[in-house]
Every structure is written in structure tokens, then in C-alpha cells.
Design a protein around this motif. Structure first.
Motif, mmCIF file in Angstrom:
data_model
loop_
_atom_site.group_PDB
_atom_site.id
_atom_site.type_symbol
_atom_site.label_atom_id
_atom_site.label_comp_id
_atom_site.label_asym_id
_atom_site.label_seq_id
_atom_site.Cartn_x
_atom_site.Cartn_y
_atom_site.Cartn_z
ATOM 1 N N SER A 105 -6.226 3.259 4.595
ATOM 2 C CA SER A 105 -5.954 2.003 4.106
ATOM 3 C C SER A 105 -6.282 0.903 5.133
ATOM 4 O O SER A 105 -5.955 1.262 6.428
ATOM 5 C CB SER A 105 -4.764 1.637 3.241
ATOM 6 O OG SER A 105 -3.618 1.750 4.482
ATOM 7 N N VAL B 195 0.916 -1.369 -0.272
ATOM 8 C CA VAL B 195 -0.078 0.087 -0.085
ATOM 9 C C VAL B 195 0.938 1.048 -0.054
ATOM 10 O O VAL B 195 1.804 1.332 1.077
ATOM 11 C CB VAL B 195 -0.905 -0.057 1.236
ATOM 12 C CG1 VAL B 195 -1.712 1.288 1.374
ATOM 13 C CG2 VAL B 195 -1.817 -1.206 1.303
ATOM 14 N N SER C 76 -3.989 4.335 8.595
ATOM 15 C CA SER C 76 -3.738 2.960 7.706
ATOM 16 C C SER C 76 -3.571 1.764 8.940
ATOM 17 O O SER C 76 -3.080 2.138 10.265
ATOM 18 C CB SER C 76 -2.299 3.212 7.007
ATOM 19 O OG SER C 76 -1.794 1.905 6.995
#
Lengths: 260, 436
Positions: free
Chosen positions: B308, B299, B340
Motif C-alpha cells: 500500500s 489501510v 506500506s
């Protein structure tokens, strides 16, 4: 009429410091229709007794016996004990991710009865039992105990008690962590299960509070892995007033006597 | 002495096996899988007088295959020649048994590509195009030799386009059916144009030895779910690089489900190119005896204010069942406001299975919402089993319930009911194999 008989039970656990004996010779006989309260201070071995009856692998029985109508409970696996009619309402019910309550209840009921419950009546029974225990209907779709509050977990334990209809129920500090309202709801559930007349109850508690709602026939006081005093409901009243302090000296005296 | 046997005490207890294959008392030996391959002997510095066996056992490959210091620095190229032949000691190949790649890394991929059949709602555009189509190369650039080999060798590509603002009713099904055991190359492009909404199911089945590049373009404001299913026959070998490029406010959900095949290696990536993007990446794998299922994802938080979330869950059973999960999350200096999280969980159902799990998190700015990574590999939880068994449920049924529940968390993310049912059934079959 069934009998759960515990005779001279000795139980130990493995710790980092070696083997430690927790139960030092416990004997109890519970019959259908009776409610026995086991009371005692923290660390006296009350919960060990509950877990040993259910067959938790952490506890090793070094001597003594547990029988259900003469059958050797200790020779049974955990699931066999449950199918024989022993139910443990756990002190800390675990969360089982990804397994819905609906699926879990039906799977367990099927295992206990040896056949799947009739779908229509079962769904109705579950709904009704949930409503009586004031558990939201959407709990059925949630994963077992996942994200439930302490009080919700205890209610779900009693829900299972009512649905599975065991011969003997062991309630391991079901009252701890409950507010008064939840305590009443849970106690009513236990009393309903008891009123059927086909169940004996072993109620393990630290406090006397729950005994205002569930009336015990017998009270056993546990200290240091042994029953140090037994009596009727009046013993609970006395404990309410005096606490466990007087047993502390008693235990010390016993220990001193044993060493002498 | 009452006879409460060790039988009950050992429910799910850890085995007495003293060490894990590939690990010594001093830690991990790099690339035990590829030891002894032709390539690695050439690279291993074993000939020198100071590099005897004892010295080697203390080194991490003797200076060969030192991991890239940052994921950002990885070589990318459309040219196969730019990637050196693999030795198995490279950081990104060290868990992969090269011998079982059946030439995907070393041969010209001239076999017939697996057949592609697309079923899509009216309005979705499906094309088969040549190598010079301008959409090819927009979202992806090979990051490893096997992917570059496919890039160099593919004959034609399938391009699926969801037009701007189009909301697809029902999913777009792309069925990839293997054509045999000759090493081949495949190329697929998925374009979700601005503000479109769609679900693409990429199903891999049959027998193939194939390296595949999937390019995924999620334009501004588009919402795209891509589900890649690997339900190959037992002898299939599949390497799949699935690279996604996300525009402003794009929402991308990627789900990898690997069940069948001898060796499956999926390398998905999500790259944010404008703020406001969201990527969710899920994975489910069930490795049986002898199977190698690998997933390495990336990512790339290259811009500000993107989110994410990564969760891969796997179950392993049987001798030499091997799962690999490597999750690289890079939060670059520019990516302020990033949120994230990545996690991998493995359940080892029997002895003899191995899971490698490496969550890598690189953070180059402190101005973020949050960043986390987690990994856990273990056996079935004894307390879960005890709880279910204490309700009369026999041990084998209880085990199945717990494993099913564990994997269900990923299946629930698919949200295509028919597919969820199919995968639940597939997991049941996997569980029935060794009666866990």
C-alpha cells in the motif's frame, strides 16, 4: 556598455550566536565584456557576495552600495534584480517539485523580457542550447532540478544563463563538484554567453582549475570578507602554485594590527 | 545604513503568532472545535469537586474519548443504535465541528437523496436496486454513527458492475447532484469483477446535506481506479465512507479530491482479503476560509504480501480554513511481507489556517518488507521562492508555480487527461481567490 559597481559593501547574517559580519568592506567594478574571478579559501565570504548581489533574504547589507548603471540594486526585490539583468548561477540549485523545466524556463523568460517568447523560435532555442550543453532532451519534461545529479544541475544553470542573456552573470562555484568533461561543457557555455559581447562575468571559485577554460581579465583574492590582493590572470597562476596559505598569515597580521 | 528593508527579508517568513488555536503550551487540547456543544457538556466531567477548570486543562478530556488502543478494535455495525450519540470528544470525531454536520449524526436522513447519473461504456452494467439486494453489505460495514445513519436510511442504491475480464474504454462517470438542504442518505456499490480494468469517476456537485456509503469490491486480479471529486457548492455538507475490499492480486487506486463544500469528511478504507493486492490511495484538498475538509483513511493489511502507498497533499488559505488528515495503517500479525508507506503534506498559504495531520502506523509483525509514515505541514519554502524570483519571476507568480507544482503530484496520478485539465483549472481558480 553596462557597469556593476560594488562599493564598500558590509554584509552580516543572523546566527544563534548573534549578528555576524561576513563581508567587511568589498569594492569591485565590473564592466560589460570583462571577466572577474573571485578566489579565496572556504569561509572567506565569496558566496555571501554572490547571494547578496542576487538579494537572498538571509543576508543583511549594513552599509555600502551595489549599483547597476547607477541604479540602486539593493533597493530592488529579488525578481527586479533579475529583470534588471543580474543572473546568479547558484552553487546549490534547489529542486522545485511539480514545476517542469519547460514551464519554468518559459515563465522566467517571459518575466525577464516582459513578453512571452515567440513559441516556435523559443522551443528551437531551448533545444539547441540543451544540446550544446549535452543535456538530454527529456529534461525539459522533468521537474526543475528534481533528481538531477550535481553536474546536471550546474549545466541547467548555465542553460538558463545562455537563454536569459543577462547583463551580468555571477557564477557561484559553478565548477565545484564537476568532473573534467562537465567542467569543459559548462565553461564552453559561459564562453559562448560571453562572446556575445553584452555580458560581464563575476566568476567565484575556490579552485584555479576552471580558469584554464574561462580566462579572467582580473583576479581578486578574498580572505576574511575582504579583497586582500588584486591582479591580472597571472595572479591565478601564482595561486595555483602557492595556494592560499600565504594569505592566512597576512590575515592574521591584519587582524593583529587592527587590534593594536 | 543601506535601506535593504525587512520587506525582502520576510518573504514567506513564519508569522509571529505565538500559538496554534487549540494548542496550549502543554500540547493539544482535545476537541477545541466541539467545546461548548450540547453533547460535550453532558459528557465533560466538570461537576466534581476535584475536576475544576485547572484540573481539566491538564487532562485529555477527563477520561472521555480515550483513543482506541488499536484500529482493529473499532466498533462496526449496520445498526445505528449500536453507535452512541456523538459528543465530539470521540477520537474519530474530535476534529469535526459537529454543529456543522447539519443533523447527519443526529437526525433521520429522510431528505431526497442526491440524483445519480451514470455514463458508462457499453458492457458496464448499471442498476438501481432496493435495500435487500444481495450485493449490499459485501464490502462495507459502517464504522461510525454518521455512516450507520446513512445505512439505516437509504432508500435505494446504485450498483455499477464491470464484468469479469472486461476492459473499459474510457472512464465510467457517476455524477451525484445534490437535491437540496434536507439531510439525506446515499448508497453506491462499485463491483470490479475478476480481471476487469476500469476507471470510475465519482463526481459530487450541487448542494446537499448527505451521508454516503460507497462500497467497492475489487475482485481477484481486477484493476480499478476510483476518483472521488467533491466540487460541491459552498453550503454543502458531505460525509462519505468509501470502503474497498481487495481480492487476490487486485490493484486498487483511490483518489480523493476535495475542493468545494462547507464540510466534507471522506473516510476511505482498503482491506486486503487475499495476498498480492496493491492499494494506492491519493488525496488532494484545497481548503479556503471557513472550509472544513477532513479525510480519515484506513489501510488494513490483514493478509500477507500486499502493498500500500498513501499520499495526501493539501493547501490551505484564509481564516479558519481547516484540513484534517488521519491515516491509519494496520499491519496485522498475519500480514508478513507487507510493504506500506503513508504520507501527508500540507502547505499553509496564509495565517489563520489550520491543518491537523495524524499518521498512525500499527505493526504487529516484524516480518515485513517495509513500513513508513510521514507528515509535514509548513509554509512555502523560501528557497523555492528565491530560486524562481532570482530568475525574474515575480513573487505572486512564483508562489502560484510552487503551489501548483505541489498539488500537481496528485493530479498527475489521475491519468484521465480531460479530468487532469479540469482539476488543474480548478486549482488555478482556488489560487486566484486570494491571489497567492
Amino acid at each position: 556598455m553596462s557597469t556593476l559597481e560594488i562599493k564598500d559593501l558590509h554584509v552580516s547574517i543572523e546566527t544563534e550566536q548573534g549578528t555576524k559580519e561576513i563581508l567587511k568592506g568589498v569594492s569591485l567594478t565590473i564592466k560589460t565584456g570583462e571577466t572577474h574571478a573571485i578566489m579565496g579559501p572556504n569561509g572567506s565570504g565569496k558566496s555571501t557576495l554572490a547571494s547578496t548581489i542576487a538579494g537572498h533574504p538571509r543576508y543583511t547589507v549594513t552599509s555600502g552600495s551595489i549599483t547597476l548603471d547607477g541604479e540602486d540594486v539593493l533597493a530592488m526585490s529579488v525578481d527586479e534584480r533579475a529583470r534588471a539583468g543580474v543572473f546568479l548561477a547558484m552553487q546549490y540549485p534547489v529542486e522545485v517539485p511539480g514545476v517542469t523545466m519547460t514551464n519554468f524556463l518559459r515563465t522566467a523568460k517571459t518575466a525577464i523580457d516582459g513578453e512571452a517568447p515567440a513559441l516556435r523560435t523559443w522551443t528551437k532555442d531551448v533545444k539547441a542550447a540543451m544540446a550544446q550543453l549535452r543535456i538530454d532532451a527529456d529534461f525539459a519534461q522533468r521537474n526543475v532540478n528534481e533528481g538531477f545529479s550535481g553536474g546536471e544541475k550546474k549545466r541547467v544553470e548555465i542553460l538558463q544563463l545562455e537563454l536569459f542573456k543577462p547583463k551580468f552573470a555571477v557564477l557561484d562555484e559553478t565548477d565545484s563538484g564537476l568532473d573534467v568533461d562537465a567542467l569543459k561543457v559548462v565553461s564552453e557555455g559561459v564562453n559562448r554567453a560571453h562572446e556575445g559581447g553584452n555580458m560581464g562575468t563575476l566568476l567565484i571559485t575556490h579552485y584555479t582549475r576552471i580558469l584554464r577554460y574561462i580566462k579572467p581579465d582580473f583576479v581578486h583574492v578574498f580572505v576574511d570578507g575582504q579583497v586582500v590582493e588584486e591582479g591580472g590572470p597571472e595572479l591565478a597562476d601564482r595561486l595555483e602554485e602557492e595556494g592560499y596559505d600565504r594569505y592566512a598569515t597576512g590575515a592574521a597580521t591584519i587582524a593583529a594590527a587592527a587590534q593594536a | 545604513m543601506t535601506d535593504i528593508t525587512t520587506e525582502k527579508a520576510r518573504i514567506g517568513a513564519p508569522s509571529a503568532q505565538p500559538f496554534i488555536d487549540g494548542f496550549t503550551e502543554e500540547g493539544e487540547s482535545l476537541s477545541p472545535i466541539n467545546a461548548g456543544t450540547a453533547g460535550s457538556t453532558a459528557a465533560a466531567p466538570s461537576a466534581g469537586p476535584l475536576a475544576g477548570d485547572s484540573a481539566k486543562s491538564h487532562s485529555h478530556g477527563g477520561g472521555v474519548g480515550i483513543p482506541d488502543s488499536s484500529r482493529a478494535g473499532r466498533l462496526t455495525s449496520y445498526q445505528l443504535a449500536d453507535f452512541k450519540p456523538l459528543t465530539g470528544l470521540e477520537e474519530d470525531w474530535r476534529f469535526t465541528p459537529l454543529k456543522r454536520l447539519r443533523g447527519l449524526h443526529s437526525e433521520v436522513l429522510s431528505g431526497a437523496a442526491p440524483a445519480v447519473a451514470v455514463t458508462a461504456p457499453a458492457g458496464v452494467v448499471v442498476e438501481t436496486v432496493g435495500r435487500d439486494d444481495k450485493r449490499i453489505g459485501q464490502a462495507g460495514i459502517p464504522e461510525d454513527r454518521v455512516s450507520a445513519n446513512a445505512w439505516e436510511n437509504f432508500a435505494e442504491a446504485t450498483v455499477v458492475t464491470v464484468p469479469a475480464e472486461f476492459e473499459a474504454e474510457g472512464e465510467i462517470s457517476v455524477v451525484v447532484t445534490g437535491a437540496g438542504e434536507e439531510a439525506s442518505a446515499q448508497h453506491i456499490v462499485i463491483v470490479a469483477e475478476r480481471f476487469s480494468k476500469s476507471v470510475v469517476v465519482l463526481e459530487h456537485q450541487g448542494t446537499a446535506i448527505v451521508s454516503e456509503n460507497v462500497e467497492i469490491i475489487v475482485e481477484d486480479g481486477a484493476q480499478l481506479t476510483v476518483i472521488s471529486l467533491q466540487e460541491w457548492n459552498d453550503n454543502a455538507v458531505h460525509a462519505s465512507s468509501q470502503q474497498a475490499k481487495l481480492g487476490r492480486d487486485a490493484k486498487f487506486k483511490h483518489i480523493v479530491v476535495s475542493l468545494g463544500g462547507d464540510l466534507v469528511r471522506v473516510t476511505p478504507s482498503a482491506r486486503f482479503t487475499a495476498p498480492g493486492g496493491e492499494a494506492e490511495m491519493f488525496g488532494l484538498y484545497f481548503a479556503d476560509a471557513g472550509q472544513h475538509l477532513e479525510q480519515r483513511l484506513f489501510v488494513d493489511h490483514a493478509v500477507a504480501n500486499c502493498k500500500s502507498n498513501v499520499l495526501y497533499k493539501g493547501a490551505l488559505q484564509g481564516r479558519n480554513a481547516h484540513a484534517v488528515w488521519v491515516g491509519d495503517v494496520l499491519i496485522r500479525k498475519e500480514a508478513e511481507g507487507t510493504d506500506s508507506y503513508e504520507a501527508n503534506r500540507n502547505l499553509l498559504l496564509t495565517d489563520g489556517a489550520r491543518a491537523d495531520s495524524v499518521p498512525n502506523l500499527e505493526i504487529e509483525t516484524g516480518l515485513i518488507e517495509g513500513a513508513g509514515h510521514a507528515s509535514a505541514t509548513g509554509r512555502l519554502d523560501d528557497e523555492h521562492l528565491f530560486y524562481l524570483m532570482a530568475r525574474g519571476i515575480p513573487e505572486d507568480v512564483a508562489r502560484r508555480l510552487v503551489v501548483r507544482g505541489f498539488l500537481n503530484e496528485i493530479i498527475q496520478q489521475i491519468k484521465v487527461p480531460a479530468l487532469e485539465e479540469r482539476l488543474t483549472a480548478a486549482v488555478e481558480r482556488e489560487l486566484a481567490v486570494s491571489d497567492n
